[in-house]
Scaffold this motif. Structure first.
Motif, PDB file in Angstrom:
ATOM      1  N   VAL A 242      11.730  88.728  96.811  1.00  0.00           N
ATOM      2  CA  VAL A 242      12.359  87.426  96.639  1.00  0.00           C
ATOM      3  C   VAL A 242      11.593  86.398  97.463  1.00  0.00           C
ATOM      4  O   VAL A 242      11.366  86.597  98.668  1.00  0.00           O
ATOM      5  N   TYR A 243      11.186  85.306  96.818  1.00  0.00           N
ATOM      6  CA  TYR A 243      10.536  84.200  97.518  1.00  0.00           C
ATOM      7  C   TYR A 243      11.550  83.084  97.760  1.00  0.00           C
ATOM      8  O   TYR A 243      12.323  82.733  96.858  1.00  0.00           O
ATOM      9  N   ILE A 244      11.540  82.551  98.965  1.00  0.00           N
ATOM     10  CA  ILE A 244      12.445  81.460  99.334  1.00  0.00           C
ATOM     11  C   ILE A 244      11.612  80.297  99.843  1.00  0.00           C
ATOM     12  O   ILE A 244      10.772  80.461 100.739  1.00  0.00           O
ATOM     13  N   VAL A 245      11.829  79.122  99.259  1.00  0.00           N
ATOM     14  CA  VAL A 245      11.137  77.917  99.691  1.00  0.00           C
ATOM     15  C   VAL A 245      12.094  77.087 100.531  1.00  0.00           C
ATOM     16  O   VAL A 245      13.200  76.763 100.091  1.00  0.00           O
ATOM     17  N   GLY A 246      11.674  76.736 101.742  1.00  0.00           N
ATOM     18  CA  GLY A 246      12.505  75.905 102.605  1.00  0.00           C
ATOM     19  C   GLY A 246      12.490  76.410 104.031  1.00  0.00           C
ATOM     20  O   GLY A 246      12.266  77.606 104.275  1.00  0.00           O
ATOM     21  N   GLY A 247      12.749  75.502 104.980  1.00  0.00           N
ATOM     22  CA  GLY A 247      12.709  75.884 106.371  1.00  0.00           C
ATOM     23  C   GLY A 247      13.904  75.444 107.177  1.00  0.00           C
ATOM     24  O   GLY A 247      13.879  75.508 108.411  1.00  0.00           O
ATOM     25  N   ALA A 248      14.971  75.014 106.512  1.00  0.00           N
ATOM     26  CA  ALA A 248      16.179  74.605 107.219  1.00  0.00           C
ATOM     27  C   ALA A 248      17.212  75.732 107.181  1.00  0.00           C
ATOM     28  O   ALA A 248      16.940  76.833 106.689  1.00  0.00           O
ATOM     29  N   ASN A 249      18.412  75.448 107.681  1.00  0.00           N
ATOM     30  CA  ASN A 249      19.418  76.507 107.819  1.00  0.00           C
ATOM     31  C   ASN A 249      19.797  77.163 106.497  1.00  0.00           C
ATOM     32  O   ASN A 249      20.023  78.373 106.441  1.00  0.00           O
ATOM     33  N   VAL A 265      11.690  89.844 101.482  1.00  0.00           N
ATOM     34  CA  VAL A 265      11.979  88.417 101.386  1.00  0.00           C
ATOM     35  C   VAL A 265      10.828  87.653 102.026  1.00  0.00           C
ATOM     36  O   VAL A 265      10.487  87.897 103.194  1.00  0.00           O
ATOM     37  N   ILE A 266      10.208  86.777 101.248  1.00  0.00           N
ATOM     38  CA  ILE A 266       9.082  85.992 101.752  1.00  0.00           C
ATOM     39  C   ILE A 266       9.494  84.528 101.817  1.00  0.00           C
ATOM     40  O   ILE A 266       9.792  83.908 100.783  1.00  0.00           O
ATOM     41  N   MET A 267       9.552  83.981 103.019  1.00  0.00           N
ATOM     42  CA  MET A 267       9.895  82.584 103.202  1.00  0.00           C
ATOM     43  C   MET A 267       8.620  81.729 103.184  1.00  0.00           C
ATOM     44  O   MET A 267       7.668  82.007 103.920  1.00  0.00           O
ATOM     45  N   LEU A 268       8.612  80.709 102.340  1.00  0.00           N
ATOM     46  CA  LEU A 268       7.488  79.786 102.247  1.00  0.00           C
ATOM     47  C   LEU A 268       7.909  78.460 102.869  1.00  0.00           C
ATOM     48  O   LEU A 268       8.787  77.767 102.346  1.00  0.00           O
ATOM     49  N   VAL A 269       7.304  78.117 103.988  1.00  0.00           N
ATOM     50  CA  VAL A 269       7.728  76.959 104.780  1.00  0.00           C
ATOM     51  C   VAL A 269       6.563  75.980 104.895  1.00  0.00           C
ATOM     52  O   VAL A 269       5.470  76.350 105.355  1.00  0.00           O
ATOM     53  N   ARG A 270       6.777  74.753 104.477  1.00  0.00           N
ATOM     54  CA  ARG A 270       5.717  73.745 104.544  1.00  0.00           C
ATOM     55  C   ARG A 270       5.349  73.394 105.993  1.00  0.00           C
ATOM     56  O   ARG A 270       4.192  73.129 106.292  1.00  0.00           O
ATOM     57  N   ALA A 271       6.337  73.373 106.873  1.00  0.00           N
ATOM     58  CA  ALA A 271       6.084  73.021 108.270  1.00  0.00           C
ATOM     59  C   ALA A 271       5.333  74.135 108.983  1.00  0.00           C
ATOM     60  O   ALA A 271       5.182  75.251 108.469  1.00  0.00           O
ATOM     61  N   ASP A 272       4.872  73.832 110.196  1.00  0.00           N
ATOM     62  CA  ASP A 272       4.127  74.819 110.969  1.00  0.00           C
ATOM     63  C   ASP A 272       5.017  75.807 111.704  1.00  0.00           C
ATOM     64  O   ASP A 272       4.535  76.789 112.262  1.00  0.00           O
ATOM     65  N   SER A 273       6.336  75.535 111.712  1.00  0.00           N
ATOM     66  CA  SER A 273       7.247  76.414 112.439  1.00  0.00           C
ATOM     67  C   SER A 273       8.653  76.264 111.877  1.00  0.00           C
ATOM     68  O   SER A 273       9.045  75.183 111.421  1.00  0.00           O
ATOM     69  N   LEU A 274       9.428  77.344 111.928  1.00  0.00           N
ATOM     70  CA  LEU A 274      10.832  77.265 111.535  1.00  0.00           C
ATOM     71  C   LEU A 274      11.621  76.370 112.470  1.00  0.00           C
ATOM     72  O   LEU A 274      12.645  75.792 112.093  1.00  0.00           O
ATOM     73  N   ALA A 275      11.155  76.224 113.704  1.00  0.00           N
ATOM     74  CA  ALA A 275      11.896  75.459 114.709  1.00  0.00           C
ATOM     75  C   ALA A 275      11.990  73.980 114.377  1.00  0.00           C
ATOM     76  O   ALA A 275      12.799  73.256 114.973  1.00  0.00           O
ATOM     77  N   PRO A 290      12.991  93.153 109.732  1.00  0.00           N
ATOM     78  CA  PRO A 290      11.629  93.500 109.281  1.00  0.00           C
ATOM     79  C   PRO A 290      11.353  93.122 107.827  1.00  0.00           C
ATOM     80  O   PRO A 290      10.190  92.879 107.467  1.00  0.00           O
ATOM     81  N   ALA A 291      12.393  93.085 106.996  1.00  0.00           N
ATOM     82  CA  ALA A 291      12.181  92.821 105.568  1.00  0.00           C
ATOM     83  C   ALA A 291      11.851  91.365 105.279  1.00  0.00           C
ATOM     84  O   ALA A 291      11.481  91.025 104.150  1.00  0.00           O
ATOM     85  N   ILE A 292      11.983  90.486 106.272  1.00  0.00           N
ATOM     86  CA  ILE A 292      11.709  89.059 106.061  1.00  0.00           C
ATOM     87  C   ILE A 292      10.331  88.712 106.606  1.00  0.00           C
ATOM     88  O   ILE A 292      10.029  88.956 107.777  1.00  0.00           O
ATOM     89  N   GLU A 293       9.515  88.137 105.760  1.00  0.00           N
ATOM     90  CA  GLU A 293       8.196  87.643 106.157  1.00  0.00           C
ATOM     91  C   GLU A 293       8.214  86.114 106.080  1.00  0.00           C
ATOM     92  O   GLU A 293       8.604  85.545 105.051  1.00  0.00           O
TER      93      GLU A 293
END
Length: 421
Positions: A242-249, A265-275, A290-293
């Motif tokens: 599963v691919y997820i686009v976004g970096g907010a809550n 689960v692969i998170m695709l985040v435009r920003a340089d950090s989730l923070a 571990p299943a989340i990249e």
């Protein structure tokens, strides 16, 4: 290869025959799930699906088709027809109320609860389902009083039952499209020709989901590409990537939720950090799974496939490097814009379209104040006296469930003050 939809409600009295990759099927699946309507899903190519269609004189081309245990059938054309067919409350019982609330998210539900419990004849109009964006959340973990978290659907159900206990009238699938002042209050006109009058109004219409706005991605909406729909689609994603686009809550909550059933689960985040946008507690949860990249500095630029999504093209925002990856499921959580298009120009907004209220009205540029009265506006009052705003539709709000609930309840206090004056 995507999994076949599973029947999660063996005792359901409603059967839906529909292709899982049909956008119309996605709309129905989401509407029924969000309104907690139990159903059994059958593919039209399965034997059970073919038999149901044939026995009732339908073909595969007629799907999606709904079959009730009482023999009724429906080929739904819109959400209102579907809502009526499954027995939801879709029409107001009166044309006049003390308080009319537009929007059934946390702010609107809090307003309905407090309005009805404090003696106001209260009606709430919700286009899709009670709960708003919060109702789609897999787990709200920073809401006061729930140390182990609570799902948006559970919180929504509790709020609905509580508001109804006090006599609030909740109307589903009725969409407001215009508001105008009258001699005795306000009239809200709805898309199906119904007009409801009220002495006061709380606008809690929230926000509408932003889309990726990439033509090749848009082609797969409802066919592998989804927006803010983790709860309704997760059962179909078991064992898949599963691919997820976004970096907010909202994206983080979805990633944690999908990790319990997806292979990866692969998170695709435009920003340089989730923070940049995500709460610390959620970042720590993600790092422990571990299943989340998490891939930062990455964006989706293209999509391809036949009947459904099969590949995504990703680009590194720093190097410009492009890669194509196999993908069947893409969920985007990239923010939202205020749902204020149904309100006219008498409502002052900020530069992003959010409604200005109370002391914030003073920031409007120009020598002519948009506030029409000699008294100052009440704290959550818009530039139309007697119309208040609460939750995500309002400028300078915190975009948190607890904040929306607080604003909804506060708005009712201000309504009492307005009506008393």
């Amino acid at each position: 290869m995507a999994p076949t939809p599973r029947d999660e409600h063996d005792g359901a009295e409603l059967t839906v025959v529909a292709d899982m990759w049909s956008p119309a099927c996605t709309v129905i699946r989401t509407f029924l799930a969000r309104n907690e309507i139990a159903c059994r899903w059958v593919q039209p190519t399965d034997q059970a699906g073919r038999e149901l269609l044939t026995d009732h004189g339908f073909t595969v081309a007629d799907t999606p088709v709904l079959f009730g245990s009482d023999g009724r059938t429906l080929r739904p054309t819109d959400e209102e027809q579907l809502a009526q067919w499954v027995g939801l409350h879709t029409k107001p019982t009166s044309d006049s109320y003390d308080l009319l609330i537009v929007g059934g998210g946390p702010a609107g539900m809090a307003a309905a609860l407090y309005g009805a419990s404090e003696g106001l004849r209260t009606i709430l109009l919700e286009r899709w389902a009670i709960g708003g964006q919060a109702g789609l959340s897999s787990s709200i973990q920073n809401y006061l009083g729930f140390p182990d978290g609570i799902s948006g659907s559970d919180l929504t159900d509790r709020a609905r039952r509580q508001a109804c206990k006090f006599g609030a009238e909740l109307v589903i699938s009725l969409r407001a499209d215009h508001l105008r002042p009258t001699d005795h209050g306000f009239a809200v006109h709805c898309t199906d020709g119904i007009t409801i009058t009220a002495r006061s109004v709380i606008v809690a219409s929230g926000a509408t989901f932003r889309t990726l706005d990439i033509p090749s991605v848009d082609k797969f909406n409802g066919r592998g590409v989804f927006y803010f729909s983790a709860l309704t689609e997760a059962p179909l994603c078991s064992g898949s990537d599963v691919y997820i686009v976004g970096g907010a809550n909202s994206a983080g909550q979805a990633a944690v939720y999908f990790a319990s059933c997806a292979r990866r689960v692969i998170m695709l985040v435009r920003a340089d950090s989730l923070a940049v946008e995500m709460s610390t507690y959620l970042i720590e949860q993600i790092e422990a799974i571990p299943a989340i990249e998490v891939r930062t500095g990455v964006e989706v630029v293209d999509a391809s496939g036949d009947t459904h999504l099969e590949h995504l093209t990703l680009r590194d925002r720093t190097t410009g490097a492009v890669e194509q990856v196999p993908a069947t499921w893409l969920f985007a959580f990239i923010g939202a814009d205020p749902a204020t298009e149904w309100l006219d120009g008498s409502f002052a907004r900020d530069d992003r379209g959010y409604l200005l209220t109370g002391p914030d009205i003073a920031i409007v540029d120009g020598s002519d104040s948009p506030w029409p009265l000699s008294r100052p506006p009440l704290h959550l009052e818009t530039t139309v006296p007697g119309v208040f705003a609460a939750g995500d539709v309002r400028a300078f709000n915190g975009h948190r469930v607890a904040g929306a609930v607080g604003e909804g309840s506060m708005a009712v206090m201000l309504v009492h003050k307005f009506l008393g004056d």
